[in-house]
Motif scaffolding. Structure first.
Motif, short mmCIF file in Angstrom:
data_model
loop_
_atom_site.label_atom_id
_atom_site.label_comp_id
_atom_site.label_asym_id
_atom_site.label_seq_id
_atom_site.Cartn_x
_atom_site.Cartn_y
_atom_site.Cartn_z
N ASP A 176 -23.55 27.79 4.60
CA ASP A 176 -24.16 26.61 3.98
C ASP A 176 -23.13 25.99 3.06
O ASP A 176 -22.81 26.55 2.01
CB ASP A 176 -25.42 26.99 3.23
N CYS A 232 -24.08 21.45 12.82
CA CYS A 232 -24.52 21.27 11.44
C CYS A 232 -26.02 21.00 11.44
O CYS A 232 -26.50 20.17 12.22
CB CYS A 232 -23.77 20.12 10.77
N CYS A 277 -27.10 17.07 11.78
CA CYS A 277 -26.31 16.15 10.97
C CYS A 277 -25.51 15.23 11.88
O CYS A 277 -24.92 15.68 12.88
CB CYS A 277 -25.34 16.93 10.08
N PHE A 325 -19.04 16.03 9.44
CA PHE A 325 -20.49 15.83 9.48
C PHE A 325 -20.90 15.08 8.21
O PHE A 325 -20.32 15.30 7.13
CB PHE A 325 -21.24 17.16 9.55
N MET A 367 -26.63 21.84 3.90
CA MET A 367 -26.03 21.56 5.21
C MET A 367 -25.40 22.86 5.72
O MET A 367 -24.37 23.30 5.21
CB MET A 367 -24.99 20.45 5.11
N ILE A 410 -23.44 25.00 8.37
CA ILE A 410 -22.41 24.79 9.38
C ILE A 410 -22.33 26.02 10.28
O ILE A 410 -22.37 27.16 9.80
CB ILE A 410 -21.04 24.51 8.74
#
Length: 356
Positions: free
Chosen positions: A175, A203, A214, A226, A237, A239
């Motif tokens: 994150d 994402c 994303c 992103f 977010m 990843i």
């Protein structure tokens, strides 16, 4: 004297009726603010990932204007992180910002190290790192100085053992922003850079467990960008990256579960100590020096049993063995004796008699 009541009554009644009409009349939309599809007026910020519009007071007050993250994957398997945070402080002022980076997920432990911070707007940017049960708390600022308005901070750190080896690839799930921010984020961007071509990078934005994709800003063979707008508080977010095997040097994951290694002897001694506390409250109680000696002996036993593990692997490596349980028993018994001497003497007891 002329009577003026009749002259003032009708204008007053008319003014009261007009005021009541204005209050009860439904408010019309402002000029140029036509309702958007779904009932959201034009000009109002669109809902975030969670679908909720931040309250006006929160949106107009403290918040993060932009949040830019660069995740650089090194050939040594270390994740190098650079975060640029543009923070809008409230008018009352704050001492800085606090970034919480998770270093523990379940029984797995990551290595967060080499923390640095700076500010392009001249704000105090001293970085202090404190390790809690699951998060590394990075405090950036000065306890003696307050900042106001818009300030920009840059936080850099490294994360070791972040990759998970799989049979056919090495995987990273991280994150980039975290879900600990209690303020909204206007615009966020995450860039992932790798030493090999990125064939798989994803994402997901939102609260923990969210599945909102994303949008991608720019794609290249070795980097992917992103973006996400209007993140509500506690939305991040996450990843996901997959690299081919042997593309980088991946250290094996580290698992440090808290353990209970004590057996029946240690448990029995601990239970006996709890019963001894009630006996220590009776008069005459053992000497206070005896209680202090028990406390010291118990502390030594606990340190001998858990000190090496905690020093090598952190507080989560603490294990409750028989020596640790025995030390806790001595600590409890000694504390009971010391507290018994602090209690007021019992009237008519041995300690309450006058010396002959």
């Amino acid at each position: 004297m002329p009577d003026v009541r009749g002259r003032d009554r009708r204008p007053a009644i008319f003014a009261g009726v007009l005021l009541l009409t204005l209050v009860l009349m439904p408010s019309a939309p402002a000029a140029g603010a036509e309702p958007a599809p779904g009932g959201t007026p034009a000009g109002r910020p669109a809902p975030g990932v969670s679908g909720a519009v931040p309250p006006p007071a929160q949106a107009a007050g403290e918040g993060i204007a932009t949040y830019d993250v660069v995740l650089t994957i090194g050939v040594d398997g270390v994740l190098y992180v650079r975060e640029t945070i543009t923070y809008d402080f409230d008018r009352s002022g704050e001492h800085g910002i606090v970034r919480r980076v998770p270093f523990r997920r379940g029984d797995r432990v990551f290595e967060v190290r080499n923390v640095r911070a700076s500010s392009s707007t001249g704000a105090p940017a001293r970085a202090r790192m404190t390790r809690f049960l699951r998060d590394v708390r990075i405090s950036v600022g000065d306890r003696r100085r307050e900042v106001r308005g818009r300030q920009a901070y840059v936080i850099e750190y490294e994360v070791g053992r972040a990759f998970t080896p799989r049979p056919d690839h090495d995987e990273l799930v991280w994150d980039a922003i975290g879900t600990a921010w209690s303020v909204p984020i206007g615009s966020a961007a995450v860039r992932v850079e790798a030493p090999v071509p990125l064939r798989y990078a994803t994402c997901r934005a939102g609260a923990p467990g969210a599945t909102v994709r994303c949008p991608r800003d720019r794609d290249g063979p070795y980097a992917v960008d992103f973006i996400q707008n209007a993140l509500a508080p506690h939305e991040g977010m996450k990843i996901g990256v997959r690299l081919p095997k042997h593309a980088i040097a991946v250290a094996p994951p580290r698992y440090v579960p808290p353990r209970w290694t004590g057996g029946w002897p240690g448990t029995a001694v601990l239970a006996a100590a709890l019963g001894a506390v009630a006996l220590a409250a009776r008069r005459p109680a053992p000497r206070r020096r005896a209680g202090a000696a028990l406390i010291a002996a118990g502390a030594l036993l606990v340190a001998a049993d858990a000190g090496g593990e905690v020093a090598a692997s952190g507080p989560w490596a603490f294990s409750l063995g028989d020596r640790c349980l025995a030390g806790l028993a001595l600590l409890i018994a000694g504390a009971g004796i010391v507290c018994a001497h602090r209690a007021p003497p019992v009237p008519g007891g041995a300690e309450g008699r006058a010396p002959r």
